[in-house]
Design a protein around this motif. Structure first.
Motif, PDB file in Angstrom:
ATOM      1  N   ALA A  45       0.981  -1.145  -0.026  1.00 25.73           N
ATOM      2  CA  ALA A  45      -0.045  -0.042   0.078  1.00 25.73           C
ATOM      3  C   ALA A  45       0.822   1.129   0.052  1.00 25.73           C
ATOM      4  N   HIS A  46       0.477   2.258  -0.657  1.00 20.80           N
ATOM      5  CA  HIS A  46       0.982   3.506  -0.829  1.00 20.80           C
ATOM      6  C   HIS A  46       0.587   4.364   0.217  1.00 20.80           C
ATOM      7  N   TYR A  47       1.285   5.489   0.915  1.00 20.76           N
ATOM      8  CA  TYR A  47       1.001   6.318   2.035  1.00 20.76           C
ATOM      9  C   TYR A  47      -0.415   7.003   1.758  1.00 20.76           C
ATOM     10  N   TYR A  48      -0.733   7.119   0.495  1.00 15.86           N
ATOM     11  CA  TYR A  48      -2.131   7.697   0.129  1.00 15.86           C
ATOM     12  C   TYR A  48      -3.252   6.798   0.335  1.00 15.86           C
ATOM     13  N   GLN A  49      -3.063   5.890   0.797  1.00 14.61           N
ATOM     14  CA  GLN A  49      -4.266   4.844   0.658  1.00 14.61           C
ATOM     15  C   GLN A  49      -5.153   5.371   2.021  1.00 14.61           C
ATOM     16  N   GLY A  61       4.806   2.048   1.884  1.00  5.82           N
ATOM     17  CA  GLY A  61       6.053   2.542   1.502  1.00  5.82           C
ATOM     18  C   GLY A  61       5.675   3.761   0.331  1.00  5.82           C
ATOM     19  N   ASP A  62       6.650   4.572  -0.107  1.00  5.92           N
ATOM     20  CA  ASP A  62       6.666   5.530  -1.105  1.00  5.92           C
ATOM     21  C   ASP A  62       6.909   4.657  -2.428  1.00  5.92           C
ATOM     22  N   SER A  63       7.095   5.427  -3.537  1.00  6.98           N
ATOM     23  CA  SER A  63       7.009   4.491  -4.987  1.00  6.98           C
ATOM     24  C   SER A  63       8.429   3.746  -5.106  1.00  6.98           C
ATOM     25  N   LEU A  64       9.338   4.665  -4.663  1.00  7.26           N
ATOM     26  CA  LEU A  64      10.711   3.698  -4.828  1.00  7.26           C
ATOM     27  C   LEU A  64      10.564   2.345  -3.894  1.00  7.26           C
ATOM     28  N   SER A 133      12.443   9.992 -16.558  1.00  2.82           N
ATOM     29  CA  SER A 133      10.997  10.158 -16.569  1.00  2.82           C
ATOM     30  C   SER A 133      10.817   9.614 -14.958  1.00  2.82           C
ATOM     31  N   TYR A 134      10.034  10.482 -14.623  1.00  2.00           N
ATOM     32  CA  TYR A 134       9.529  10.122 -13.146  1.00  2.00           C
ATOM     33  C   TYR A 134       8.563   8.955 -13.153  1.00  2.00           C
ATOM     34  N   ILE A 135       8.748   8.143 -12.107  1.00  2.00           N
ATOM     35  CA  ILE A 135       8.038   6.701 -12.236  1.00  2.00           C
ATOM     36  C   ILE A 135       6.314   6.861 -12.249  1.00  2.00           C
ATOM     37  N   ASN A 136       6.015   8.056 -12.164  1.00  2.00           N
ATOM     38  CA  ASN A 136       4.504   8.219 -12.428  1.00  2.00           C
ATOM     39  C   ASN A 136       4.160   8.466 -13.890  1.00  2.00           C
ATOM     40  N   CYS A 137       4.459   7.344 -14.527  1.00  2.64           N
ATOM     41  CA  CYS A 137       4.099   7.652 -16.113  1.00  2.64           C
ATOM     42  C   CYS A 137       3.749   6.295 -16.442  1.00  2.64           C
ATOM     43  N   THR A 150      12.093   8.460  -9.009  1.00  2.00           N
ATOM     44  CA  THR A 150      11.028   8.661  -8.116  1.00  2.00           C
ATOM     45  C   THR A 150      11.331   9.875  -7.533  1.00  2.00           C
ATOM     46  N   SER A 151      10.428  10.648  -6.546  1.00  2.00           N
ATOM     47  CA  SER A 151      10.696  11.699  -5.984  1.00  2.00           C
ATOM     48  C   SER A 151      11.775  11.654  -4.949  1.00  2.00           C
ATOM     49  N   SER A 152      12.033  10.396  -4.455  1.00  2.00           N
ATOM     50  CA  SER A 152      13.085  10.175  -3.303  1.00  2.00           C
ATOM     51  C   SER A 152      14.276  10.228  -3.788  1.00  2.00           C
ATOM     52  N   VAL A 196      -3.719  17.068  -7.522  1.00  2.00           N
ATOM     53  CA  VAL A 196      -3.860  17.060  -6.055  1.00  2.00           C
ATOM     54  C   VAL A 196      -2.586  18.144  -5.302  1.00  2.00           C
ATOM     55  N   HIS A 197      -1.584  18.139  -5.764  1.00  2.00           N
ATOM     56  CA  HIS A 197      -0.336  18.981  -5.417  1.00  2.00           C
ATOM     57  C   HIS A 197      -0.664  20.423  -6.085  1.00  2.00           C
ATOM     58  N   GLU A 198      -1.093  20.542  -7.019  1.00  2.00           N
ATOM     59  CA  GLU A 198      -1.305  21.711  -7.579  1.00  2.00           C
ATOM     60  C   GLU A 198      -2.641  22.466  -6.840  1.00  2.00           C
ATOM     61  N   ALA A 219       7.088  19.413   2.856  1.00  2.00           N
ATOM     62  CA  ALA A 219       6.460  19.452   1.711  1.00  2.00           C
ATOM     63  C   ALA A 219       6.854  18.430   0.355  1.00  2.00           C
ATOM     64  N   HIS A 220       5.988  17.825  -0.228  1.00  2.00           N
ATOM     65  CA  HIS A 220       6.303  16.894  -1.186  1.00  2.00           C
ATOM     66  C   HIS A 220       6.586  17.802  -2.648  1.00  2.00           C
ATOM     67  N   PRO A 221       7.782  17.256  -3.316  1.00  2.00           N
ATOM     68  CA  PRO A 221       8.308  18.148  -4.313  1.00  2.00           C
ATOM     69  C   PRO A 221       7.280  18.447  -5.581  1.00  2.00           C
ATOM     70  N   GLU A 222       6.224  17.530  -5.624  1.00  2.53           N
ATOM     71  CA  GLU A 222       5.004  17.741  -6.457  1.00  2.53           C
ATOM     72  C   GLU A 222       4.618  18.985  -6.416  1.00  2.53           C
ATOM     73  N   CYS A 223       4.664  19.577  -5.276  1.00  2.34           N
ATOM     74  CA  CYS A 223       3.819  21.054  -5.021  1.00  2.34           C
ATOM     75  C   CYS A 223       4.549  22.175  -5.985  1.00  2.34           C
ATOM     76  N   GLY A 235      10.567  16.411   0.431  1.00  2.00           N
ATOM     77  CA  GLY A 235      10.946  15.158   0.228  1.00  2.00           C
ATOM     78  C   GLY A 235       9.878  14.150  -0.133  1.00  2.00           C
ATOM     79  N   SER A 236      10.238  13.122  -0.575  1.00  2.00           N
ATOM     80  CA  SER A 236       9.091  11.989  -1.018  1.00  2.00           C
ATOM     81  C   SER A 236       8.484  11.644   0.455  1.00  2.00           C
ATOM     82  N   THR A 237       7.180  11.069   0.031  1.00  2.00           N
ATOM     83  CA  THR A 237       6.239  10.614   1.362  1.00  2.00           C
ATOM     84  C   THR A 237       7.131  10.051   2.379  1.00  2.00           C
ATOM     85  N   SER A 238       8.006   9.037   2.147  1.00  2.00           N
ATOM     86  CA  SER A 238       8.978   8.275   3.215  1.00  2.00           C
ATOM     87  C   SER A 238       9.658   9.333   3.836  1.00  2.00           C
TER      88      SER A 238
HETATM   89  P1  13P Z   1       6.218   9.139  -3.734  1.00  2.00           P
HETATM   90  O1  13P Z   1       7.313   9.078  -4.511  1.00  2.00           O
HETATM   91  O2  13P Z   1       6.415  10.225  -2.610  1.00  2.00           O
HETATM   92  O3  13P Z   1       5.477   7.860  -2.870  1.00  2.00           O
HETATM   93  O4  13P Z   1       5.135   9.908  -4.338  1.00  2.00           O
HETATM   94  C1  13P Z   1       4.247   9.148  -5.172  1.00  2.00           C
HETATM   95  C2  13P Z   1       3.063  10.218  -5.607  1.00  2.00           C
HETATM   96  O5  13P Z   1       2.554   9.515  -6.412  1.00  2.00           O
HETATM   97  C3  13P Z   1       2.833  11.622  -5.083  1.00  2.00           C
HETATM   98  O6  13P Z   1       1.795  12.119  -5.575  1.00  2.00           O
END
Ligand code: 13P
Ligand code: SF4
Length: 331
Positions: A45-49, A61-64, A133-137, A150-152, A196-198, A219-223, A235-238
């Motif tokens: 599970a991701h932390y956003y669940q 965990g975070d994506s990584l 590329s960011y893993i979100n693709c 990943t963001s981390s 979400v971050h926007e 803050a998460h760097p997607e902001c 930093g990343s969620t973790s």
């Molecule tokens: P993390 O790499 O911090 O888990 O972020 C994933 C994500 O989708 C953030 O919106």
């Protein structure tokens, strides 16, 4: 694909030949435990669940971290409580395992806003560029990339690339701009962003800072850059979770999806965490895709082994190379 999941869920409650989803929480949790043993499944599970899914998971965990876990689990099946690109990454890394995504509609605006054909044209306009590329693709975009991050680990990986490289960074321009500032490297950015971050309101953040002047802003760097400029740590969620654990501060303003606050409260019951509302006070700071997964859908996915992620083997192999490179390059 989308219909499949809806059909599945309604079949579970309507069709008399299939067992109904247990209605009581305790019974549902017991039924999931039995199924996960029978299937030799691991629940990631991701932390956003939703908190109830985080509490059920074998690993959060975070994506990584989730990618690493998916690549080295002994389980036969992976129930991925996250979004589509995360489950797809798990399948790329563990092709022999059944990878289940409880709700196939759990997408991501970053992945959706970077269509593979458009991305190909973008790359063709910059033929000499190394593509990060960011893993979100999607898997198709990963297959067109030289390196995934990943963001981390994005800053760490970009800094490791030879100085003479010209670099495309896709699809998150906010993460890309932050990586540029941190690494001092010029990046050619794909213009994507996370809904979400926007949505975080700078005005609401400034009000919270005035109200709680000793709180640390994490803050998460997607902001967007204007919000990151008010942050004490990015930093990343973790990494945000670890920062809050290590910090001397007793309160935190958390600039990311509020699902992470569940783990923060569990780990630090004596500290206080404030979430930042969206523009106009909306509750759109919750990821609408992540939150599609529910306990009922986790149960149904294990019971019927659907919806599963499937990938063409040539595509999987091409998408695997830049992910493998990321795992080798990141500490
Ligand atoms: P993390 O790499 O911090 O888990 O972020 C994933 C994500 O989708 C953030 O919106
Ligand atoms: Fe995608 Fe944003 Fe949701 Fe993360 S929070 S999964 S980047 S839409």
């Amino acid at each position: 694909m989308i219909l499949l999941n809806r059909t599945l869920i309604s079949a579970v409650s309507a069709d008399k030949t299939v067992s109904p989803v247990p209605r009581k929480r305790e019974e549902l949790l017991d039924a999931i435990s039995i199924l996960r043993r029978e299937r030799n499944a691991v629940i990631l599970a991701h932390y956003y669940q939703d908190p109830e899914i985080q509490d059920l998971a074998d690993f959060i965990g975070d994506s990584l971290e989730l990618s690493r876990k998916a690549s080295n689990t002994d389980a036969d099946s992976i129930v991925f409580c996250g979004v589509h690109f995360m489950a797809e990454t798990a399948k790329i890394l563990s092709p022999s395992k059944a990878v289940l995504l409880p709700d196939v509609e759990a997408g991501c605006t970053l992945a959706d806003d970077c269509p593979p054909d458009e991305f190909r044209k973008f790359r063709e306009r910059h033929p000499d560029h190394f593509v990060v590329s960011y893993i979100n693709c999607s898997a198709e975009v990963k297959a067109q990339s030289d390196l995934i991050c990943t963001s981390s680990n994005a800053v760490e990986l970009i800094k490791k690339l030879p100085n003479e490289y010209s670099i495309i960074f896709a699809p998150d321009q906010n993460l890309g701009k932050w990586v540029q500032r941190q690494s001092g490297r010029k990046l050619t950015l794909w213009p994507g962003s996370c809904i979400v971050h926007e949505t975080f309101s700078e005005e609401a953040l400034l009000k919270l800072k005035l109200q709680y002047p000793t709180a640390e802003v994490i803050a998460h760097p997607e902001c967007q850059s204007n919000l990151l400029a008010h942050s004490d740590y990015i930093g990343s969620t973790s990494k945000l979770l670890k920062r809050a654990e290590l910090s001397r501060a007793n309160s935190f303003i958390v600039l990311t999806e509020p699902g992470i606050i569940h783990q923060m409260k569990l780990s630090m019951p004596d500290k206080t965490f404030y979430e930042v509302p969206g523009l106009d006070g909306c509750s759109c700071n919750s990821c609408p895709y992540m939150r599609l997964n529910t306990l009922e859908k986790v149960y149904a996915s294990l019971k019927y082994m659907k919806p599963q992620i499937h990938l063409d083997e040539p595509l999987r192999i091409r998408a695997l190379q830049p992910i493998k490179l990321m795992l080798e390059m990141s500490s």
